[in-house]
Scaffold this motif. Sequence first.
Motif, PDB file in Angstrom:
ATOM      1  N   HIS A   1       0.820  -1.223   0.000  1.00  0.00           N
ATOM      2  CA  HIS A   1       0.000   0.000   0.000  1.00  0.00           C
ATOM      3  C   HIS A   1       0.852   1.271   0.000  1.00  0.00           C
ATOM      4  CE1 HIS A   1      -4.012  -1.766   0.625  1.00  0.00           C
ATOM      5  NE2 HIS A   1      -3.467  -2.616   1.479  1.00  0.00           N
TER       6      HIS A   1
ATOM      7  N   CYS B   1      -2.765  -2.836   5.284  1.00  0.00           N
ATOM      8  CA  CYS B   1      -4.014  -2.482   5.951  1.00  0.00           C
ATOM      9  C   CYS B   1      -4.286  -3.500   7.059  1.00  0.00           C
ATOM     10  CB  CYS B   1      -5.163  -2.410   4.953  1.00  0.00           C
ATOM     11  SG  CYS B   1      -5.651  -4.010   4.267  1.00  0.00           S
TER      12      CYS B   1
ATOM     13  N   HIS C   1      -7.417  -8.455   3.565  1.00  0.00           N
ATOM     14  CA  HIS C   1      -6.709  -8.123   2.314  1.00  0.00           C
ATOM     15  C   HIS C   1      -5.200  -8.247   2.528  1.00  0.00           C
ATOM     16  CE1 HIS C   1      -4.744  -5.085  -0.358  1.00  0.00           C
ATOM     17  NE2 HIS C   1      -5.452  -5.750  -1.243  1.00  0.00           N
ATOM     18  N   CYS C   2      -4.736  -7.813   3.708  1.00  0.00           N
ATOM     19  CA  CYS C   2      -3.329  -7.982   4.091  1.00  0.00           C
ATOM     20  C   CYS C   2      -3.291  -9.041   5.206  1.00  0.00           C
ATOM     21  CB  CYS C   2      -2.732  -6.646   4.499  1.00  0.00           C
ATOM     22  SG  CYS C   2      -2.481  -5.520   3.100  1.00  0.00           S
TER      23      CYS C   2
HETATM   24 ZN   LIG Z   1      -4.334  -4.444   2.412  1.00  0.00          ZN
END
Ligand SMILES: [Zn+2]
Length: 379
Positions: A178, A186, A190-191
């Motif tokens: 990111h 994040c 997602h991460c």
């Molecule tokens: Zn992320």
Amino acid sequence: MKKVFLTLTLIFAFSLNAFSQASGVENVRIRIFSDKDVEEVLFIPSFGNYFLETEKGDKVKLNKTSKVKITDLDGQIEIKINDTVFQKAKKVNISSVGLKSFFQIKPLKPQIAERRYEDCLEISSKNKSLFIINVVKTDNYIAGVVQSETWGATTNVDFFKIQAICCRNYLMNNLEKHTSEGYNLCDGVHCQAYKTRANKKEVTEGAYKSKGEVIVDSENKIIETLFHSNSGGITVNAKDVWGKEVPYLVSIEDSFSVGGKNYKWEKYIKLKDWLNYFRHKGINTKDKEIEDLLLNFSQEDGRKTDILGIPLTTIRKDFNLKSTFFNVQKWANEVKLTGKGYGHGVGMSQEGAIKMCEEGYEYWEVIEHYFKGVKVIKQ
Ligand SMILES: [Zn+2]
């Protein structure tokens, strides 16, 4: 002697390289509440002292009784300390003083449960909501992720060590995920889930005891540490799921997953839905032999990759199955799927790893069991 010298030089050169990689990440920038549009938050120091400072340069010391309310004003933020307006500014930095400190942060608009994090905070306004970054020591971040993702499954310190190492591998490989948005990772799936600081002693012990350790492949590259809940007794080749061969993500026998909580599953599907599914994929289900095969599909002798050319990974997704490791049986006007394992099956089985740790295997033995040809090194 010459040979020894050469080896030492190589080890030194490698350590230097690994060190320079690690030295750049003493702190990481993690965006928190990244999946929410937060317009107002309340910040309270829980332990230790904090300084609050805006880009205008005014600095205020905060303590346990300070309540800081930060509101988004579209492009600006308003900062109130104990209900008195302190300033309107573009950005506020709240930095910790001393070695150990943590704070609580609670979104007020919308109302979301409070969370606790360590180290520093940066808040500004972006796209009509607050852009909240936790600038956190890498080790504290890793412990927080391990607690967010795995607390509740066991209290075994060696297992948390393994999870911390896997988390560090992910971090090292994704530090720039990111960066174009102004942070490293994040706080969502997602991460890596990062919903709290670590406050369970087994988690922090596991994270700090494995400080600096990462898993590398035979070329000393930091590996992708994929994991799943339970392998069902045999793990899966990465190639069979994503089409790409990865030398350390290959199928292995995994007796440690047998009998775990997610070892077995069952699902009933209407006979007509099962056959229609294959018919829509272009398979002649009217053919008796083919129908027979679809109603008696078996992986008793080991994992397969497809049913009549339809990848099991596709079938798993379409029928929302726990794994691709299942047998089929006709059951009145339904088919009964009897399955083993939970998840994609590639890499480490978490339930298997917990079992190995509880049986007394060393943490690196567990890692070497699930990832072929790798080793754990300290940076
Ligand atoms: Zn992320």
